[in-house]
Design an enzyme around this catalytic site. Structure first.
Site, mmCIF file in Angstrom:
data_model
loop_
_atom_site.group_PDB
_atom_site.id
_atom_site.type_symbol
_atom_site.label_atom_id
_atom_site.label_comp_id
_atom_site.label_asym_id
_atom_site.label_seq_id
_atom_site.Cartn_x
_atom_site.Cartn_y
_atom_site.Cartn_z
ATOM 1 N N CYS A 266 0.822 -1.216 0.000
ATOM 2 C CA CYS A 266 0.000 0.000 0.000
ATOM 3 C C CYS A 266 0.856 1.265 0.000
ATOM 4 C CB CYS A 266 -0.934 0.020 1.209
ATOM 5 S SG CYS A 266 -2.122 -1.297 1.171
ATOM 6 N N ASP B 221 2.907 2.501 2.358
ATOM 7 C CA ASP B 221 3.359 3.021 3.654
ATOM 8 C C ASP B 221 3.371 1.896 4.663
ATOM 9 O OD1 ASP B 221 3.501 5.867 3.199
ATOM 10 O OD2 ASP B 221 1.315 5.879 3.160
ATOM 11 N N CYS C 214 6.609 8.123 2.474
ATOM 12 C CA CYS C 214 7.003 9.424 1.948
ATOM 13 C C CYS C 214 7.566 10.311 3.066
ATOM 14 C CB CYS C 214 5.777 10.088 1.343
ATOM 15 S SG CYS C 214 4.492 10.306 2.572
ATOM 16 N N CYS D 265 -0.702 9.813 7.066
ATOM 17 C CA CYS D 265 0.592 9.479 7.694
ATOM 18 C C CYS D 265 0.504 9.663 9.214
ATOM 19 C CB CYS D 265 1.700 10.368 7.137
ATOM 20 S SG CYS D 265 1.925 10.156 5.375
#
Ligand code: FES
Length: 280
Positions: free
Chosen positions: A35, A37, A61, A105
């Protein structure tokens, strides 16, 4: 391009607490490489059961790295009870904000923390207990509901920003919409009722309302206890009264004035009313 704050850039370029604690007390892993992350969080407690050290390994990221780094800094020194109160918004705020498209995140950080604490307690955060709503990203109804509640989300697009759900083929969009509707209805029901604003009174209206409230609410209650009250004067929001009967020599007359007389006048007339006793 995303607009990143200086703090996000700093935590991305100089991440704190990278790595893994070998003999960790708790560890949690969320996300998946498929996915895009993934995050592994480990922590160690000191003898006072406070988080002495926290480390992370992440694949993702700049925002994922910065959020993980921020999370470890936030939870160090906290008890587990304090740490579990940390929200994804706290992580984003610590970083001076994240672009909304990158809020997932911060959510991933919060989830890793929950899993690590559950792992320490010998509990399991089982995805199997919930329905997978978004098959593309493996996101459950529980995760979506939590994100909607904690971040006041209103649209499918926002849910995608915060959880990634809905960011692929789009087949799950109707289910996400239904969850948004259901949760927002529940949130409205749970919200404390909004107090109707008291309308602004003219001086004459205020005097009348004070007299009415005294006669209807206050005098009968004091008389029932052998006391009484007289209105002496009104100046702006100050109401001068004299206590009579048993009330005039009662040692708790000050309490009666503030907690009963004044609070009743605040309730029925104006929040700005102050009551003062005039003694003979
Ligand atoms: S099932 Fe959710 S985006 Fe494909």
């Amino acid at each position: 391009m995303w607009e990143y704050t200086d703090k996000v850039k700093d935590h991305f370029l100089n991440p704190r607490n990278v790595g893994e604690i070998e003999d960790a007390d708790g560890s949690g892993e969320v996300g998946s490489l498929a996915c895009g992350d993934a995050l592994r969080l480990t922590f160690k407690l000191d003898e006072r059961k406070r988080i002495k050290d926290a480390r992370f390994k992440t694949f993702g990221c700049a925002s994922a790295i910065a959020s993980s780094s921020a999370l470890t800094e936030i939870i160090k020194g906290k008890t587990l009870e304090e740490a579990e109160k940390v929200t994804n918004r706290d992580i984003a705020e610590y970083l001076g904000g994240l672009p909304e498209e990158k809020m997932h995140c911060s959510v991933m950080g919060k989830e890793a923390l929950e899993v690590a604490i559950a792992n320490y307690r010998g509990e399991k955060v089982a995805k199997e207990d919930f329905e997978i709503v978004c098959k593309c990203f493996g996101v459950t109804d529980n995760e979506i509901i939590k994100a909607i509640r904690e971040n006041d989300l209103k649209t499918v697009e926002q849910v995608t920003y915060y959880t990634k759900a809905g960011g692929g083929c789009g087949h799950c969009h109707p289910k996400i919409e239904a969850l948004i509707e259901q949760v927002r209805k529940e949130m409205v029901k749970e919200a404390p009722p909004v107090k109707p604003e008291k309308k602004k009174l003219t001086n004459i209206q205020k005097i009348k309302l004070i007299e009415e409230t005294l006669g209807r609410e206050i005098v009968p209650a004091l008389k029932a206890d052998g006391g009484d009250i007289d209105l002496v004067d009104i100046e702006g929001n100050k109401v001068y009264v004299a206590l009579r009967g048993k009330c005039s020599f009662c040692p708790s007359s000050e309490v009666t004035l503030k907690q009963y007389v004044e609070s009743k006048l605040k309730e029925f007339v104006s929040d700005e009313i102050e009551v003062e006793e005039v003694r003979p």
